[in-house]
Design a protein around this motif. Structure first.
Motif, short mmCIF file in Angstrom:
data_model
loop_
_atom_site.label_atom_id
_atom_site.label_comp_id
_atom_site.label_asym_id
_atom_site.label_seq_id
_atom_site.Cartn_x
_atom_site.Cartn_y
_atom_site.Cartn_z
N ASP A 38 -9.08 6.24 -111.30
CA ASP A 38 -9.65 6.59 -110.21
C ASP A 38 -9.66 5.36 -109.40
N GLU A 39 -8.79 4.24 -109.68
CA GLU A 39 -8.85 3.06 -108.74
C GLU A 39 -8.18 3.27 -107.40
N ILE A 40 -8.89 2.89 -106.36
CA ILE A 40 -8.71 2.97 -105.04
C ILE A 40 -7.82 1.99 -104.39
N ASP A 41 -6.67 2.17 -104.10
CA ASP A 41 -5.70 1.15 -103.40
C ASP A 41 -5.65 1.69 -101.97
N TYR A 42 -5.08 1.10 -101.11
CA TYR A 42 -4.96 1.32 -99.74
C TYR A 42 -4.21 2.98 -99.60
N ASP A 43 -3.11 3.07 -100.30
CA ASP A 43 -2.55 4.20 -100.25
C ASP A 43 -3.44 5.49 -100.52
N LYS A 44 -4.34 5.33 -101.63
CA LYS A 44 -5.16 6.34 -102.04
C LYS A 44 -6.12 6.46 -100.81
N PHE A 45 -6.79 5.25 -100.32
CA PHE A 45 -7.87 5.36 -99.27
C PHE A 45 -7.34 6.14 -98.25
N TYR A 46 -6.04 5.66 -97.70
CA TYR A 46 -5.38 6.43 -96.54
C TYR A 46 -5.39 8.05 -96.87
N THR A 47 -4.66 8.05 -97.90
CA THR A 47 -4.27 9.75 -98.06
C THR A 47 -5.61 10.44 -98.32
N THR A 48 -6.52 10.10 -98.58
CA THR A 48 -7.93 10.69 -98.66
C THR A 48 -8.59 10.75 -97.15
N THR A 49 -8.55 9.81 -96.60
CA THR A 49 -9.13 9.84 -95.20
C THR A 49 -8.31 10.80 -94.42
N PHE A 66 -9.65 -0.61 -93.60
CA PHE A 66 -9.59 -0.97 -95.12
C PHE A 66 -9.64 -2.54 -95.31
N ARG A 67 -9.11 -3.24 -94.34
CA ARG A 67 -9.00 -4.42 -94.41
C ARG A 67 -10.38 -5.21 -94.12
N LYS A 68 -11.04 -4.34 -93.22
CA LYS A 68 -12.52 -5.08 -92.99
C LYS A 68 -13.38 -5.08 -94.04
N ILE A 69 -13.39 -3.78 -94.85
CA ILE A 69 -14.22 -3.59 -95.84
C ILE A 69 -13.72 -4.25 -97.34
N SER A 70 -12.37 -4.73 -97.32
CA SER A 70 -11.88 -5.38 -98.23
C SER A 70 -12.24 -7.13 -98.19
N ASN A 71 -12.29 -7.60 -96.86
CA ASN A 71 -12.32 -8.91 -96.98
C ASN A 71 -13.78 -9.31 -96.57
N ASN A 72 -14.76 -8.46 -96.21
CA ASN A 72 -16.16 -8.83 -95.92
C ASN A 72 -17.04 -7.36 -96.68
N LEU A 73 -17.58 -7.45 -97.74
CA LEU A 73 -18.18 -6.45 -98.36
C LEU A 73 -19.65 -6.01 -97.94
N ASP A 74 -20.04 -7.20 -97.03
CA ASP A 74 -21.36 -6.76 -96.49
C ASP A 74 -21.32 -6.39 -94.93
N THR A 75 -19.97 -6.11 -94.42
CA THR A 75 -19.86 -5.70 -93.12
C THR A 75 -20.44 -4.61 -92.72
N ARG A 76 -20.92 -4.52 -91.56
CA ARG A 76 -21.43 -3.44 -91.00
C ARG A 76 -20.16 -2.44 -90.40
N THR A 77 -20.05 -1.12 -90.97
CA THR A 77 -19.20 -0.36 -90.44
C THR A 77 -19.52 0.94 -89.82
N GLU A 78 -18.57 1.75 -89.00
CA GLU A 78 -19.01 3.16 -88.56
C GLU A 78 -17.85 3.93 -88.74
N TRP A 79 -18.07 5.24 -88.82
CA TRP A 79 -17.00 6.08 -89.33
C TRP A 79 -16.01 6.24 -87.97
N CYS A 80 -16.41 5.90 -86.82
CA CYS A 80 -15.61 6.26 -85.76
C CYS A 80 -14.54 5.12 -85.71
N GLU A 81 -14.64 4.02 -86.32
CA GLU A 81 -13.60 3.15 -86.15
C GLU A 81 -12.40 3.39 -86.88
N ILE A 82 -12.35 4.53 -87.76
CA ILE A 82 -11.19 4.86 -88.17
C ILE A 82 -10.28 5.78 -87.24
#
Length: 343
Positions: A38-49, A66-82
């Protein structure tokens, strides 16, 4: 387009995906994560999204998220960013962001306060050019800037893309051509900052086969009439691009005062590449003291490579070592004669 109930369900599933990814990244940093199916790498994250939201989701937006949440685990994100959209901040927060973006540290005793980038933009690369006393910066959304430390003056080129929505991922200085080089995910930019008057000559070399993530120049004394550029991409390849004044000098448009943006076909350039890693190449650097280049990746098997630049042109074995969960940064200390890596 998704119906409202389906879209709400997709948002819930996407939020679970983000939470699971952040949890995995947190455990990885703590050394507690155990790899499983169940490991999530970028390819799996992109395919699922893309499965959740369809073709409206673009690769470069998902990659940035994906870079944003990988580099800063406490960062605030919004779904519209994708989808490439960002929610406006409050006046207080936007003022804070503006202040942070206007200031970058040059030394312990000097700060530059200048509107280098605009709102919702960030500095992605800072390069010192000692022999010219320059500081070169590149912003994520495409502003290239040179600060002359002696004259305390700026020379800036707002290189915003009209055909390409990709972000700048790195920059460096070409010592032979005396130009600035920067890369996006599919383009190499060469900026002739010496253009007189209001004329700014920018050249884009495109298309590149894979997404470029990092760039550096090769400083070798035997290359007097050309510059060599190292680049790493998202498929594990390290590229070597050779450029000369002939590629750009004959393209100058005299008599025109407006800025020039000229597109050059990448097929007309000498580009060699070799696959050295099985994951993103996050940094490349030429170490002149060792006459070698280094490249690193989050790949756990081929984590760090250090070898002669000629290895990019053949299939001979390269010097490399492995680190669990890879190497994300490295540097060389000439006095101690050691290379330091960070995971």
């Amino acid at each position: 387009a998704l119906e409202v109930p389906d879209f709400k369900n997709a948002l819930k599933q996407f939020q679970k995906l983000v939470e699971k990814t952040v949890t995995q990244k947190t455990k990885e940093r703590l050394g507690l994560y155990i790899e499983d199916d169940d490991e999530i790498d970028y390819d799996k994250f992109y395919t699922t999204t893309q499965t959740l939201f369809g073709p409206e989701v673009k690769d470069h937006n998902v990659k940035a998220f994906f870079r944003k949440i990988s580099n800063n685990l406490d960062t605030r994100t919004e779904w519209c960013e994708i989808f490439g959209y960002f929610i406006g901040e409050s006046d207080a927060l936007s003022s804070q962001l503006k202040e942070e973006n206007m200031v970058f540290l040059v030394s312990e005793k000097q700060q530059i306060t200048h509107a280098v980038v605009k709102r919702q933009d960030v500095i992605k690369g800072i390069v010192k050019v000692p022999h010219l006393d320059f500081t070169v910066t590149s912003s994520q959304k495409g502003v290239l800037t040179i600060f002359n430390n002696q004259r305390k003056s700026f020379c800036s080129c707002p290189f915003y893309f009209h055909q390409d929505t990709a972000w700048i991922t790195g920059c460096d200085f070409l010592p032979r051509l005396k130009c600035v080089v920067a890369v996006t995910e599919r383009t190499v930019i060469v900026w002739d900052y010496k253009s007189k008057g209001s004329q700014n000559n920018c050249f884009t070399i495109r298309p590149m086969e894979n997404g470029l993530l990092c760039v550096c120049t090769v400083t070798m004394s035997d290359y007097l009439a050309k510059d060599n550029i190292l680049m790493g991409d998202d498929k594990g390849y390290v590229h070597l691009l050779t450029v000369t004044s002939d590629h750009f000098g004959l393209k100058q448009c005299k008599g025109k005062k407006e800025s020039q943006l000229q597109v050059l076909d990448s097929k007309t350039f000498n580009i060699v590449k070799r696959k050295l890693h099985d994951d993103w190449v996050v940094k490349v650097k030429y170490i002149s003291d060792l006459n070698c280049f280094g490249s690193c990746s989050s790949d756990s098997i081929h984590s760090f490579v250090l070898d002669d630049i000629k290895r990019l042109e053949d299939n001979l074995p390269v010097k490399e070592f492995s680190v669990p969960r890879g190497v994300n940064a490295f540097t060389y200390c000439g006095k101690a004669k050691v290379i330091v890596t960070g995971g």
